[in-house]
Each structure stands twice: as structure tokens, then as C-alpha cells.
Scaffold this motif. Structure first.
Motif, PDB file in Angstrom:
ATOM      1  N   ALA A 193      47.799  41.324  32.707  1.00 40.32           N
ATOM      2  CA  ALA A 193      47.600  42.750  32.436  1.00 40.32           C
ATOM      3  C   ALA A 193      46.595  42.860  31.292  1.00 40.32           C
ATOM      4  CB  ALA A 193      48.923  43.424  32.078  1.00 40.32           C
ATOM      5  N   PHE A 194      45.356  43.192  31.645  1.00 42.29           N
ATOM      6  CA  PHE A 194      44.265  43.212  30.660  1.00 42.29           C
ATOM      7  C   PHE A 194      43.979  44.659  30.258  1.00 42.29           C
ATOM      8  CE2 PHE A 194      39.952  43.074  29.060  1.00 42.29           C
ATOM      9  CZ  PHE A 194      39.944  41.891  28.333  1.00 42.29           C
ATOM     10  N   PRO A 195      43.850  44.914  28.954  1.00 39.71           N
ATOM     11  CA  PRO A 195      43.697  46.297  28.491  1.00 39.71           C
ATOM     12  C   PRO A 195      42.352  46.913  28.860  1.00 39.71           C
ATOM     13  CG  PRO A 195      43.413  44.771  26.668  1.00 39.71           C
ATOM     14  CD  PRO A 195      43.865  43.948  27.836  1.00 39.71           C
ATOM     15  N   LYS A 196      42.396  48.166  29.276  1.00 39.47           N
ATOM     16  CA  LYS A 196      41.173  48.938  29.490  1.00 39.47           C
ATOM     17  C   LYS A 196      40.719  49.521  28.150  1.00 39.47           C
ATOM     18  CE  LYS A 196      42.465  50.476  34.155  1.00 39.47           C
ATOM     19  NZ  LYS A 196      42.722  51.677  34.987  1.00 39.47           N
ATOM     20  N   ALA A 197      39.426  49.731  28.002  1.00 41.35           N
ATOM     21  CA  ALA A 197      38.899  50.276  26.750  1.00 41.35           C
ATOM     22  C   ALA A 197      39.444  51.661  26.454  1.00 41.35           C
ATOM     23  CB  ALA A 197      37.379  50.309  26.794  1.00 41.35           C
ATOM     24  N   THR A 198      39.743  52.421  27.506  1.00 43.95           N
ATOM     25  CA  THR A 198      40.204  53.799  27.344  1.00 43.95           C
ATOM     26  C   THR A 198      41.718  53.930  27.394  1.00 43.95           C
ATOM     27  OG1 THR A 198      39.884  54.113  29.736  1.00 43.95           O
ATOM     28  CG2 THR A 198      38.073  54.769  28.279  1.00 43.95           C
ATOM     29  N   GLY A 199      42.434  52.803  27.448  1.00 40.69           N
ATOM     30  CA  GLY A 199      43.887  52.831  27.514  1.00 40.69           C
ATOM     31  C   GLY A 199      44.392  52.345  28.855  1.00 40.69           C
ATOM     32  N   GLY A 200      45.636  51.895  28.888  1.00 40.56           N
ATOM     33  CA  GLY A 200      46.193  51.342  30.116  1.00 40.56           C
ATOM     34  C   GLY A 200      45.710  49.924  30.338  1.00 40.56           C
ATOM     35  N   THR A 201      46.056  49.372  31.484  1.00 36.63           N
ATOM     36  CA  THR A 201      45.682  47.996  31.794  1.00 36.63           C
ATOM     37  C   THR A 201      45.161  47.891  33.219  1.00 36.63           C
ATOM     38  OG1 THR A 201      47.909  47.415  32.567  1.00 36.63           O
ATOM     39  CG2 THR A 201      47.411  47.050  30.223  1.00 36.63           C
ATOM     40  N   ARG A 202      44.501  46.795  33.501  1.00 39.14           N
ATOM     41  CA  ARG A 202      44.125  46.469  34.870  1.00 39.14           C
ATOM     42  C   ARG A 202      44.604  45.049  35.169  1.00 39.14           C
ATOM     43  NH1 ARG A 202      39.421  46.328  31.915  1.00 39.14           N
ATOM     44  NH2 ARG A 202      38.063  44.506  32.041  1.00 39.14           N
ATOM     45  N   LEU A 203      44.875  44.794  36.443  1.00 39.91           N
ATOM     46  CA  LEU A 203      45.440  43.514  36.851  1.00 39.91           C
ATOM     47  C   LEU A 203      44.342  42.500  37.143  1.00 39.91           C
ATOM     48  CD1 LEU A 203      47.841  41.714  37.764  1.00 39.91           C
ATOM     49  CD2 LEU A 203      47.554  42.715  40.051  1.00 39.91           C
ATOM     50  N   LEU A 204      44.458  41.329  36.513  1.00 40.51           N
ATOM     51  CA  LEU A 204      43.646  40.171  36.864  1.00 40.51           C
ATOM     52  C   LEU A 204      44.594  39.158  37.495  1.00 40.51           C
ATOM     53  CD1 LEU A 204      41.650  39.726  33.517  1.00 40.51           C
ATOM     54  CD2 LEU A 204      41.007  41.122  35.497  1.00 40.51           C
ATOM     55  N   ARG A 205      44.415  38.859  38.764  1.00 46.20           N
ATOM     56  CA  ARG A 205      45.298  37.922  39.456  1.00 46.20           C
ATOM     57  C   ARG A 205      44.525  36.647  39.746  1.00 46.20           C
ATOM     58  NH1 ARG A 205      49.091  40.325  43.871  1.00 46.20           N
ATOM     59  NH2 ARG A 205      50.266  40.677  41.942  1.00 46.20           N
ATOM     60  N   ARG A 206      45.046  35.535  39.224  1.00 42.12           N
ATOM     61  CA  ARG A 206      44.390  34.257  39.406  1.00 42.12           C
ATOM     62  C   ARG A 206      45.437  33.204  39.777  1.00 42.12           C
ATOM     63  NH1 ARG A 206      41.146  37.594  39.257  1.00 42.12           N
ATOM     64  NH2 ARG A 206      39.228  37.742  37.990  1.00 42.12           N
ATOM     65  N   TYR A 207      44.955  31.993  40.136  1.00 42.25           N
ATOM     66  CA  TYR A 207      45.844  30.920  40.590  1.00 42.25           C
ATOM     67  C   TYR A 207      45.499  29.626  39.862  1.00 42.25           C
ATOM     68  CZ  TYR A 207      46.744  34.407  44.104  1.00 42.25           C
ATOM     69  OH  TYR A 207      47.075  35.587  44.713  1.00 42.25           O
ATOM     70  N   THR A 208      46.518  28.892  39.463  1.00 40.49           N
ATOM     71  CA  THR A 208      46.310  27.742  38.597  1.00 40.49           C
ATOM     72  C   THR A 208      45.599  26.592  39.303  1.00 40.49           C
ATOM     73  OG1 THR A 208      48.547  26.964  39.122  1.00 40.49           O
ATOM     74  CG2 THR A 208      48.258  28.232  37.090  1.00 40.49           C
ATOM     75  N   THR A 209      44.840  25.842  38.506  1.00 41.55           N
ATOM     76  CA  THR A 209      44.152  24.646  38.965  1.00 41.55           C
ATOM     77  C   THR A 209      45.112  23.464  38.981  1.00 41.55           C
ATOM     78  OG1 THR A 209      43.549  23.969  36.725  1.00 41.55           O
ATOM     79  CG2 THR A 209      42.057  25.511  37.844  1.00 41.55           C
ATOM     80  N   ALA A 210      44.580  22.284  39.314  1.00 44.03           N
ATOM     81  CA  ALA A 210      45.407  21.076  39.302  1.00 44.03           C
ATOM     82  C   ALA A 210      45.944  20.780  37.911  1.00 44.03           C
ATOM     83  CB  ALA A 210      44.606  19.887  39.823  1.00 44.03           C
ATOM     84  N   GLY A 211      45.249  21.242  36.883  1.00 45.70           N
ATOM     85  CA  GLY A 211      45.716  21.068  35.513  1.00 45.70           C
ATOM     86  C   GLY A 211      46.674  22.147  35.059  1.00 45.70           C
ATOM     87  N   GLY A 212      47.073  23.024  35.970  1.00 47.45           N
ATOM     88  CA  GLY A 212      47.997  24.113  35.622  1.00 47.45           C
ATOM     89  C   GLY A 212      47.364  25.209  34.795  1.00 47.45           C
TER      90      GLY A 212
END
Length: 449
Positions: free
Chosen positions: A286-305
Motif C-alpha cells: 500500500a503505497f501513499p499517493k501524494a494527495t492522500g490515500g494509497t495505491r496498490l503495488l502487487r509484486r511476487y518474490t524472486t528466488a531470494g524471497g
């Protein structure tokens, strides 16, 4: 066994609404006609897995229910990155979905809800079939959408009933126990990925036909898919195979004191109960927006976790703390982690922006040496609330570290009493700070006599 030709009307109506509202996905294998409810390659794979058990399939498993569910990931809850597991990049979500729906199938079976268990198995089987399609596992295939579809349609044309293409059916009749479904899925994706260069090189010559070697490769892949799924069905019956749960999540940012309108990097590390890195796990940021609130960044782990996610900071007000919350869910286990940043002004170049000095150049026991550091921006204004970390290195190599924050005047002051035990020789003080997405260093020294 044939597949039922239609699902309940409520589900069909939902399918139509969702299909009307989204772009057509790039399908992994074929789902068959009738909005996916006819017999397609995903069903064929499940059907071949079922045959592994001969006349003694798990009593709880309902094949028809599973077959009705195999197209749902494309039709009801499609997300493009969840159907692939490339060696790099954003598209690595399939293994997480396999682990999640395996867990749902296992939990439902253990709770006595075998219809739900069969449905979840059908969902899981779809994603497992996807990762044994090389266009879904090799990053080189990302921009080969037309070739991708032609290959799947040719395979789909010869997997329209459970007795079709017997040369592609696994001869396995002894299912094995799966200890942890996640690494099994990762290994299957790697197996699929290695075939892509050869498969594509041969297929692109004439994409209207499966030449013998392409057909042979396809058989290897489909046999692996159905054999592995039989192992998973057997393991669910035994109550085992759940993926290793997350035990710890750590997060940090590249820039604690970041410049406005630049890019922030969020780093995440996910580990299991034995401290091992977990690959293929979904990480929601959950990454903050400059104007308030958040946006979702969805990622998946590498072999190193690990995960490295990038996001635009925007015109976030100077000095306002922005919190980032990271959530990782594996099965029923949820772990969170938090980090933060603030925006700060860029410092002037050289000593005009950041400098340090000592109160005296020599010191003897009984005196106190003070080291000051000053931070100013490109307009000469003081920059408050910056963290300044100083390393004091003494003549004998001994090191002391101190931390303080700049005041309203942009200044930080640290002090060190000199005693008889203070080593003789030159004492070097190196101060580090960060502002406006730039790391800065200044140094000074004095002599202990």
C-alpha cells in the motif's frame, strides 16, 4: 468422461457481465467453447490426472465440479500477471495462485466440504496447466501474443474430449506425495520454460500446424501437468502438501528523505519458518499517493524471497511522513511490515549544502570535543529534521557511532568527552546524511594529544 455443458444461470450471468467489462485475456491453453463450459485443454489435463487413479480415485473428489471450475480463472477472476511465471519481470503470479487454491482445496477437504475442495482444485489446475505452457513461463514470449494464441488453439483442437490425443496422456499410475506445492510448481515452470526456444523456433515456421517435434514437446508438457496434478490430488487426499507459510516480512525504502516528483523503491524480503527465502509469494504494498490515500503495488518474490517495487512519489508536501504498509498472505497466515519516507529539499552542492567541523583541532583529557554539521538547500535555507549519522574513528582503529537530527537551523551537534582512555592520535569524524534523494558525506578531524 464428458463435461457438463453449462453451469448454473447465476454464474453464467456473472460471466457475461465480467466479460463485457474487460479485455479478452490471453488464455493459457483452451477452455473450450460455450463461454469456457465446453471441454477444453484445461479439462483434458484434469481428466488425464483423474485417469492416473484407475478405478480408485479419491472418494471425495467430484470430477464434474472440478471441470466446471477450470475456466473460472479466465472468465470470472482473470488477472493477466496471475497466469504466468516468467523468470523475471512483473509476470510471476501463477505460483502464488497455485499455492493459494491448493490451500483452499486442502482446507475445504479437511473441513468436509468436498464440493468446495473440488472447485478449488479445478481453479488450481487451471494455473498449473498455464505454467506448463512455455509461452507463459519464458519472458521472451511476452510480445508473441499471436503465436501464443495459435499454438493454444491448435492444441485445443485435439484435446476436446478425454480420449483425444492419447499419445499426450501420462502413463503414470502411481501418484506420489507432495510435501510442499510451491517448489513443485516452481520446478514445473522451469521445466516448461526450457522448451520455449526450441518450440518457438520450430513453430514460427508454420503456425498452422504442430510439426512432430512441437507435438512431442507438447506431450512432454501435458504429461508433466497431468502427472503432477494427480500427485496433488493424492496429497490433498492424504491431508498434506500445503505450501510453507510466511514467517517474517521485512521492508525498507531506498530513499528515507526523498525528492518530490521522483521514484521511490520499496524493498521487501519474505522468509519462511526456517529462515528460508520464499519464492513466488504475492506481496501487496500500500503505497501513499501524494494527495492522500494509497495505491496498490502487487509484486511476487524472486528466488531470494525479495521484491523491489517502484512508485512515483509525486508532489508530496515536504516533511510529511508517508507510511508504506506491506501485506503478505500464505494460506491462513498473514504477516505485515511497515516502512516510511518523507520528502525533503535537495542540498546545495559541496560544503555549501553539507559540511562538518570541530570545535578544536587538538584535545587533551578533561576537554570535550564538539562536532557540528550543517545542512542547507540550494537556496541556502536550513533543512531541519534530517538524520545525520557520524562515525568517529580513533587512532587505534576503535570506532564510535552517533546519530542525531538537524534542528530548525539545519544544524546537528554531537560531543565527545576526552579522557585518559581516549586513544592518542588523529580522530576522524565522517558524517552521513540524505536529502532530496541524494546521499551526502562530510568529514572533519582533530588530534587527541
Amino acid at each position: 468422461m464428458s463435461r457438463p455443458s453449462r453451469r448454473p444461470l447465476a454464474s453464467l450471468a456473472l460471466s457475461l457481465v465480467l466479460l463485457a467489462s474487460m479485455a479478452t485475456p490471453a488464455l493459457g491453453w483452451a477452455n473450450g467453447g460455450n463461454l469456457g463450459n465446453a471441454y477444453g485443454t484445461h479439462d483434458w489435463i484434469v481428466g488425464q490426472a483423474y485417469k492416473v487413479f484407475g478405478d480408485q480415485p479419491p472418494a471425495w473428489f467430484d470430477l464434474q465440479t472440478a471441470l466446471l471450475a477450470t475456466d473460472d480463472p479466465d472468465k470470472l477472476f482473470w488477472a493477466t500477471n496471475e497466469h504466468v511465471f516468467f523468470e523475471r519481470g512483473y509476470g510471476r503470479g501463477a505460483v502464488d495462485r497455485i499455492a493459494e487454491f491448493y490451500h483452499q482445496a486442502l482446507a475445504a477437504h479437511l473441513a468436509g466440504d468436498d464440493q468446495m475442495a473440488s472447485t478449488a482444485f479445478g481453479w488450481m489446475a487451471h494455473y498449473y496447466g498455464d505454467i506448463l505452457q512455455p509461452y507463459h513461463t519464458n519472458y521472451a514470449a511476452v510480445h508473441l501474443g499471436d503465436s501464443h494464441r495459435r499454438y493454444e488453439m491448435l492444441v485445443g483442437a485435439v484435446t476436446r474430449n478425454p480420449e483425444a490425443s492419447p499419445e499426450w496422456s501420462t502413463a503414470d499410475r502411481e501418484p506420489k506425495t507432495v510435501a510442499d506445492v510451491r517448489p513443485v510448481a516452481i520446478a514445473a515452470a522451469a521445466y516448461s520454460r526450457k522448451f520455449f526456444p526450441e518450440l518457438y523456433r520450430l513453430f514460427k515456421v508454420d503456425e498452422t500446424v504442430l510439426v512432430p517435434r512441437v507435438s512431442e514437446i507438447t506431450g512432454f508438457l501435458l504429461k508433466r501437468a497431468s502427472s503432477d496434478l494427480a500427485d496433488m490430488l493424492y496429497s490433498i487426499d492424504q491431508g498434506v502438501g500445503d505450501a510453507a507459510p510466511v514467517a517474517s516480512v521485512k521492508s525498507s525504502v531506498r530513499w528515507r528523505y526523498a525528492a518530490k516528483n521522483t521514484t521511490q523503491t520499496v524493498y521487501v524480503t519474505v522468509k519462511g519458518e526456517a529462515g528460508q527465502p520464499l519464492e513466488g509469494v504475492r506481496v501487496d504494498i500500500a503505497f501513499p499517493k501524494a494527495t492522500g490515500g494509497t495505491r496498490l503495488l502487487r509484486r511476487y518474490t524472486t528466488a531470494g524471497g525479495t521484491v523491489a517495487a517502484y512508485a512515483a512519489i509525486g508532489d508530496s508536501p515536504y516533511g510529511l511522513r508517508r507510511d508504506i504498509v506491506v501485506t503478505v498472505k500464505t494460506g491462513d497466515v498473514v504477516k505485515t511490515s511497515a516502512t516510511w519516507f518523507v520528502t525533503s529539499r535537495r542540498l546545495a552542492t559541496g560544503s555549501a549544502g553539507f559540511k562538518s567541523w570541530v570545535s578544536q583541532t587538538t584535545a587533551i583529557p578533561g576537554q570535550t570535543v564538539r562536532v557540528a554539521s550543517l545542512a542547507r538547500d540550494m537556496l541556502g535555507r536550513p533543512v531541519p529534521n534530517l538524520k545525520v549519522s557520524s562515525t568517529w574513528t580513533f587512532g587505534d582503529g576503535h570506532v564510535v557511532k552517533t546519530t542525531a537530527y538537524t534542528d530548525a537551523a539545519g544544524r546537528v551537534l554531537t560531543s565527545l568527552p576526552i579522557t585518559d582512555e581516549t586513544p592518542l592520535g588523529t580522530v576522524t569524524v565522517v558524517a552521513h546524511t540524505q536529502s532530496g534523494s541524494v546521499n551526502r558525506v562530510s568529514s572533519t578531524s582533530f588530534r587527541r594529544n
